[in-house]
Design a protein around this motif. Structure first.
Motif, short mmCIF file in Angstrom:
data_model
loop_
_atom_site.label_atom_id
_atom_site.label_comp_id
_atom_site.label_asym_id
_atom_site.label_seq_id
_atom_site.Cartn_x
_atom_site.Cartn_y
_atom_site.Cartn_z
N LEU A 212 9.15 4.37 -5.98
CA LEU A 212 10.37 4.85 -6.64
C LEU A 212 10.02 6.24 -7.05
O LEU A 212 11.07 7.03 -7.22
CB LEU A 212 10.50 3.49 -7.68
CG LEU A 212 10.83 2.24 -7.07
CD1 LEU A 212 11.26 1.20 -8.25
CD2 LEU A 212 12.03 2.30 -5.96
N THR A 213 9.01 6.40 -7.68
CA THR A 213 8.83 7.58 -8.59
C THR A 213 8.55 8.89 -7.60
O THR A 213 8.70 9.85 -8.09
CB THR A 213 7.57 7.62 -9.71
OG1 THR A 213 6.32 7.10 -9.15
CG2 THR A 213 7.77 6.33 -10.58
N ALA A 214 8.13 8.39 -6.51
CA ALA A 214 7.84 9.59 -5.44
C ALA A 214 9.05 10.61 -5.22
O ALA A 214 9.20 11.50 -5.07
CB ALA A 214 7.61 9.00 -4.20
N ASP A 215 10.43 9.80 -5.17
CA ASP A 215 11.59 10.43 -4.97
C ASP A 215 12.53 9.74 -6.01
O ASP A 215 13.39 8.90 -5.42
CB ASP A 215 12.10 10.61 -3.77
CG ASP A 215 13.28 11.38 -3.08
OD1 ASP A 215 13.92 11.95 -4.13
OD2 ASP A 215 13.67 11.49 -1.95
N LEU B 78 2.83 -2.51 -8.08
CA LEU B 78 2.56 -1.06 -8.11
C LEU B 78 2.92 -0.22 -7.17
O LEU B 78 3.38 0.96 -7.45
CB LEU B 78 1.16 -1.36 -8.71
CG LEU B 78 0.52 0.03 -8.84
CD1 LEU B 78 1.35 0.88 -10.31
CD2 LEU B 78 -1.08 0.22 -9.09
N GLU B 79 2.71 -0.78 -5.85
CA GLU B 79 2.95 0.13 -4.78
C GLU B 79 4.48 0.42 -4.73
O GLU B 79 5.17 1.45 -4.29
CB GLU B 79 2.50 -0.49 -3.33
CG GLU B 79 1.26 -0.48 -3.38
CD GLU B 79 0.56 -1.11 -1.87
OE1 GLU B 79 1.21 -0.84 -1.25
OE2 GLU B 79 -0.36 -1.69 -1.98
N VAL B 80 5.18 -0.72 -5.20
CA VAL B 80 6.67 -0.50 -4.93
C VAL B 80 7.16 0.61 -6.25
O VAL B 80 7.92 1.55 -5.95
CB VAL B 80 7.34 -1.64 -5.62
CG1 VAL B 80 9.13 -1.43 -5.78
CG2 VAL B 80 7.21 -2.76 -4.52
N ALA C 124 7.48 -6.61 -0.46
CA ALA C 124 7.00 -7.12 -1.90
C ALA C 124 7.30 -8.56 -2.11
O ALA C 124 6.50 -9.23 -2.87
CB ALA C 124 7.60 -6.02 -2.68
N PHE C 125 8.35 -9.15 -1.23
CA PHE C 125 8.83 -10.55 -1.84
C PHE C 125 8.40 -11.30 -0.76
O PHE C 125 8.97 -12.56 -0.81
CB PHE C 125 10.11 -10.66 -2.43
CG PHE C 125 10.21 -10.14 -4.07
CD1 PHE C 125 10.06 -11.13 -5.11
CD2 PHE C 125 10.42 -8.83 -4.30
CE1 PHE C 125 10.18 -10.46 -6.09
CE2 PHE C 125 10.40 -8.47 -5.45
CZ PHE C 125 10.42 -9.17 -6.57
N ARG C 126 8.05 -10.93 0.38
CA ARG C 126 7.84 -11.67 1.48
C ARG C 126 9.18 -12.45 2.07
O ARG C 126 9.19 -13.69 2.12
CB ARG C 126 6.59 -12.83 1.66
CG ARG C 126 5.34 -12.12 1.86
CD ARG C 126 4.75 -11.30 0.69
NE ARG C 126 4.21 -12.22 -0.44
CZ ARG C 126 3.87 -11.67 -1.47
NH1 ARG C 126 3.88 -10.44 -1.93
NH2 ARG C 126 3.38 -12.53 -2.38
#
Length: 202
Positions: free
Chosen positions: A94-97, A88-90, A112-114
């Motif tokens: 993405l939607t921020a810009d 969700l943070e990813v 996100a995937f360590r």
């Protein structure tokens, strides 16, 4: 900080027994994330933890393996931000810009995937140009041609590859392991498709 990937039974009390064992061995759990739920009734979890002074990682591994039904799959140092990074943070990043969604995705994937690195390539051929990559990515990423989201190896790195439907691909790489799970492969494909949709939106 340590990242522990382990398999445990999906039954009441198993997570509590695991947490108690980790604590008794000198581990302080910061966060836990379910990575995959399996049809055989087991879960694969990532556990982020600190060690108290003088405690050794081997003691945590031994304590976990001593819990009935628990098996440690991987343990490594974890320096990428100090917390687990939900998808969700990813998506929020993405939607921020939206105009930078494809670059922002690549930048977010290692946390996100360590994993150690991520890159977007012009194509899967040996001459595929790297369009955008994180620090630590190899200077050249030679992939075998593929038809979809899949696992491959690039030198000593285990990689997961997701196509972007226009010939380009997104690649994430881990040095030494653990191998990407089916759920991680599916997540990568979903996030790449979502980033492409966001980037195309007016």
């Amino acid at each position: 900080m340590l990242l522990l990937r382990l398999e445990l039974p999906n039954v009441p009390g198993s997570l509590g027994r695991l947490a108690s064992a980790i604590g008794a061995a000198g581990g302080d759990i910061e966060s836990i994330e379910i990575v995959e739920k399996r049809a055989d009734g087991t879960d694969v979890d990532d556990v982020l933890l600190d060690m108290v002074d003088g405690a050794m990682p081997d003691s945590v591994v031994s304590a976990c393996n001593a819990v009935d039904g628990v098996r440690v799959l991987w343990i490594s140092r974890y320096l990428a931000g100090g917390n687990l990074f939900p998808d969700l943070e990813v998506v929020e990043s993405l939607t921020a810009d939206p105009t930078r969604a494809l670059d922002v995705l690549v930048d977010a994937l290692p946390v996100a995937f360590r994993c150690e690195w991520a890159a977007r390539l012009a194509d899967t051929g040996s001459g595929g140009a790297i369009e955008h990559a994180t620090e630590g990515a190899p200077s050249a990423v030679d992939l075998r041609p593929g038809s979809g989201t899949e696992r491959q190896a690039v030198g000593d790195d285990l990689v997961a590859v997701a196509p972007m439907a226009d010939g380009r691909v997104v690649v994430i790489g881990r040095r030494g392991g653990p191998e990407y799970l089916d759920s991680e492969i599916a997540r990568l494909g979903h996030l790449v498709a979502l980033a492409v949709s966001i980037a195309r939106a007016p």
